[in-house]
Write a protein that holds these residues in place. Structure first.
Motif, PDB file in Angstrom:
ATOM      1  N   MET A   2      47.883  57.286 -67.760  1.00  0.00           N
ATOM      2  CA  MET A   2      47.328  56.950 -66.443  1.00  0.00           C
ATOM      3  C   MET A   2      46.572  55.622 -66.525  1.00  0.00           C
ATOM      4  O   MET A   2      45.918  55.330 -67.527  1.00  0.00           O
ATOM      5  CB  MET A   2      46.378  58.055 -65.974  1.00  0.00           C
ATOM      6  CG  MET A   2      45.815  57.841 -64.574  1.00  0.00           C
ATOM      7  SD  MET A   2      44.747  59.197 -64.018  1.00  0.00           S
ATOM      8  CE  MET A   2      45.975  60.479 -63.776  1.00  0.00           C
ATOM      9  N   THR A   3      46.676  54.829 -65.468  1.00  0.00           N
ATOM     10  CA  THR A   3      46.011  53.534 -65.426  1.00  0.00           C
ATOM     11  C   THR A   3      44.497  53.690 -65.508  1.00  0.00           C
ATOM     12  O   THR A   3      43.914  54.572 -64.879  1.00  0.00           O
ATOM     13  CB  THR A   3      46.373  52.806 -64.113  1.00  0.00           C
ATOM     14  OG1 THR A   3      47.784  52.761 -63.975  1.00  0.00           O
ATOM     15  CG2 THR A   3      45.816  51.389 -64.116  1.00  0.00           C
ATOM     16  N   GLU A   4      43.850  52.823 -66.284  1.00  0.00           N
ATOM     17  CA  GLU A   4      42.395  52.850 -66.383  1.00  0.00           C
ATOM     18  C   GLU A   4      41.770  52.461 -65.044  1.00  0.00           C
ATOM     19  O   GLU A   4      42.308  51.623 -64.315  1.00  0.00           O
ATOM     20  CB  GLU A   4      41.920  51.887 -67.464  1.00  0.00           C
ATOM     21  CG  GLU A   4      42.234  52.344 -68.876  1.00  0.00           C
ATOM     22  CD  GLU A   4      41.525  53.639 -69.219  1.00  0.00           C
ATOM     23  OE1 GLU A   4      40.311  53.738 -68.982  1.00  0.00           O
ATOM     24  OE2 GLU A   4      42.208  54.560 -69.719  1.00  0.00           O
TER      25      GLU A   4
ATOM     26  N   ARG B 187      44.932  48.818 -57.245  1.00  0.00           N
ATOM     27  CA  ARG B 187      45.876  48.864 -56.124  1.00  0.00           C
ATOM     28  C   ARG B 187      45.819  50.180 -55.356  1.00  0.00           C
ATOM     29  O   ARG B 187      46.742  50.517 -54.623  1.00  0.00           O
ATOM     30  CB  ARG B 187      47.309  48.571 -56.614  1.00  0.00           C
ATOM     31  CG  ARG B 187      47.474  47.166 -57.144  1.00  0.00           C
ATOM     32  CD  ARG B 187      48.836  46.924 -57.737  1.00  0.00           C
ATOM     33  NE  ARG B 187      49.052  47.709 -58.948  1.00  0.00           N
ATOM     34  CZ  ARG B 187      48.559  47.387 -60.143  1.00  0.00           C
ATOM     35  NH1 ARG B 187      47.806  46.321 -60.288  1.00  0.00           N
ATOM     36  NH2 ARG B 187      48.796  48.146 -61.188  1.00  0.00           N
ATOM     37  N   GLU B 188      44.730  50.893 -55.503  1.00  0.00           N
ATOM     38  CA  GLU B 188      44.521  52.141 -54.776  1.00  0.00           C
ATOM     39  C   GLU B 188      43.636  51.873 -53.560  1.00  0.00           C
ATOM     40  O   GLU B 188      42.825  50.960 -53.557  1.00  0.00           O
ATOM     41  CB  GLU B 188      43.842  53.145 -55.703  1.00  0.00           C
ATOM     42  CG  GLU B 188      43.761  54.560 -55.184  1.00  0.00           C
ATOM     43  CD  GLU B 188      43.156  55.516 -56.208  1.00  0.00           C
ATOM     44  OE1 GLU B 188      43.559  56.686 -56.211  1.00  0.00           O
ATOM     45  OE2 GLU B 188      42.275  55.097 -56.991  1.00  0.00           O
TER      46      GLU B 188
ATOM     47  N   TYR C  91      32.905  47.969 -63.820  1.00  0.00           N
ATOM     48  CA  TYR C  91      34.002  47.296 -63.131  1.00  0.00           C
ATOM     49  C   TYR C  91      34.873  46.599 -64.168  1.00  0.00           C
ATOM     50  O   TYR C  91      34.374  45.797 -64.968  1.00  0.00           O
ATOM     51  CB  TYR C  91      33.459  46.278 -62.118  1.00  0.00           C
ATOM     52  CG  TYR C  91      34.526  45.415 -61.496  1.00  0.00           C
ATOM     53  CD1 TYR C  91      35.402  45.941 -60.546  1.00  0.00           C
ATOM     54  CD2 TYR C  91      34.683  44.081 -61.886  1.00  0.00           C
ATOM     55  CE1 TYR C  91      36.403  45.157 -59.998  1.00  0.00           C
ATOM     56  CE2 TYR C  91      35.677  43.295 -61.333  1.00  0.00           C
ATOM     57  CZ  TYR C  91      36.534  43.840 -60.390  1.00  0.00           C
ATOM     58  OH  TYR C  91      37.525  43.055 -59.850  1.00  0.00           O
ATOM     59  N   ASP C  92      36.140  46.942 -64.176  1.00  0.00           N
ATOM     60  CA  ASP C  92      37.101  46.350 -65.111  1.00  0.00           C
ATOM     61  C   ASP C  92      36.608  46.462 -66.553  1.00  0.00           C
ATOM     62  O   ASP C  92      36.775  45.540 -67.359  1.00  0.00           O
ATOM     63  CB  ASP C  92      37.362  44.886 -64.742  1.00  0.00           C
ATOM     64  CG  ASP C  92      38.689  44.375 -65.280  1.00  0.00           C
ATOM     65  OD1 ASP C  92      39.557  45.215 -65.632  1.00  0.00           O
ATOM     66  OD2 ASP C  92      38.862  43.141 -65.356  1.00  0.00           O
ATOM     67  N   GLY C  93      35.985  47.605 -66.866  1.00  0.00           N
ATOM     68  CA  GLY C  93      35.540  47.882 -68.225  1.00  0.00           C
ATOM     69  C   GLY C  93      34.145  47.420 -68.572  1.00  0.00           C
ATOM     70  O   GLY C  93      33.609  47.782 -69.624  1.00  0.00           O
TER      71      GLY C  93
END
Length: 256
Positions: free
Chosen positions: A1-3, A31-32, A64-66
């Motif tokens: 699954m996408t992080e 993209r959700e 955010y973004d890790g």
């Protein structure tokens, strides 16, 4: 699954001992489109303010973004790729539609705002501004003074300004509030088209359930500062707790 692009854990904000937001967690994947709903006073705006850096959490974390962004100021969060619209239109009424977008682009590109008067000589800024206006169907209004636009077009202009910062995550706060049914349909279609392009991830608060169910991949329901439910639109529509706390209330208001 996408992080997850955005990962929120146990986010809490208290005011004088009152929990406006109480231990809410949420993941938003690239993209959700995730909708945040709940009755007035549920804590949605406070939740948004903490994500966008306008309010410091009492406890909890935001990644955010890790990378952790908890408590960073708004300008740094914006630079990382998170942009937010507001319930009230936030535009320069006396400038043209094009100039409003150019202000945002000039700031994004790190050029002094005093140089805005030279924007008409900057082909890169001009082309980018017109490209954004075309994407939102506003190109025919480019030279119109922003203050005389219809309410729906003002909200579209605000979205264009948000997109001028080249965000990856867009926070939309009541994007169709105060619109006519036709304006609502138009803006909903536009947001759906932007989401389908794959260029943006959206976190949306909205009271209009037809908009929510038409846009969202997933929905988080808040009630009295807490997470009440989370799921697909169909799961939320059929959740008995959500019906009791929120959707039933919406249906009663619509019938009255």
């Amino acid at each position: 699954m996408t992080e997850p692009l955005l990962s929120i854990r146990d986010l809490t904000k208290t005011f004088g001992g009152v929990h406006a937001v109480d231990g809410v967690s949420l993941d938003v994947r690239p993209r959700e489109t995730v909708a945040l709903i709940g009755p007035n006073g549920a804590g949605k705006t406070t939740f948004y303010n903490m994500i966008s850096g306008r309010m410091m959490p009492t406890s909890g974390s935001i990644h955010y973004d890790g990378d952790e962004i908890t408590g960073l100021p708004p300008h740094r969060i914006s630079r990382l790729g998170i942009s937010r619209s507001f319930q009230i239109t936030n535009i320069f009424q006396e400038l043209s539609v094009r100039q409003n977008v150019e202000v945002a682009l000039t700031a994004y590109h790190g050029k002094a705002l005093a140089m805005l008067r030279l924007a008409s000589r900057d082909r890169e800024i001009i082309d980018e501004a017109y490209g954004l206006l075309e994407r939102l169907g506003l190109e025919a209004l480019a030279e119109q003074r922003a203050g005389v636009l219809s309410y729906g077009d003002k909200r579209l202009l605000e979205i264009a300004i948000v997109l001028a910062t080249r965000p990856h995550l867009v926070l939309l706060d009541e994007p169709t509030a105060g619109m006519t049914p036709e304006e609502t349909r138009h803006v909903t279609h536009l947001i759906r088209r932007l989401a389908d392009s794959g260029d943006y991830t959206f976190l949306v608060t909205e009271h209009d359930m037809s908009v929510v169910f038409g846009l969202a991949d997933r929905i988080l329901v808040m009630h009295r500062g807490q997470r009440l439910a989370e799921g697909t639109p169909e799961e939320i529509r059929n959740d008995p707790e959500v019906k009791r706390a929120y959707l039933g209330e919406e249906e009663e208001e619509a019938a009255s």
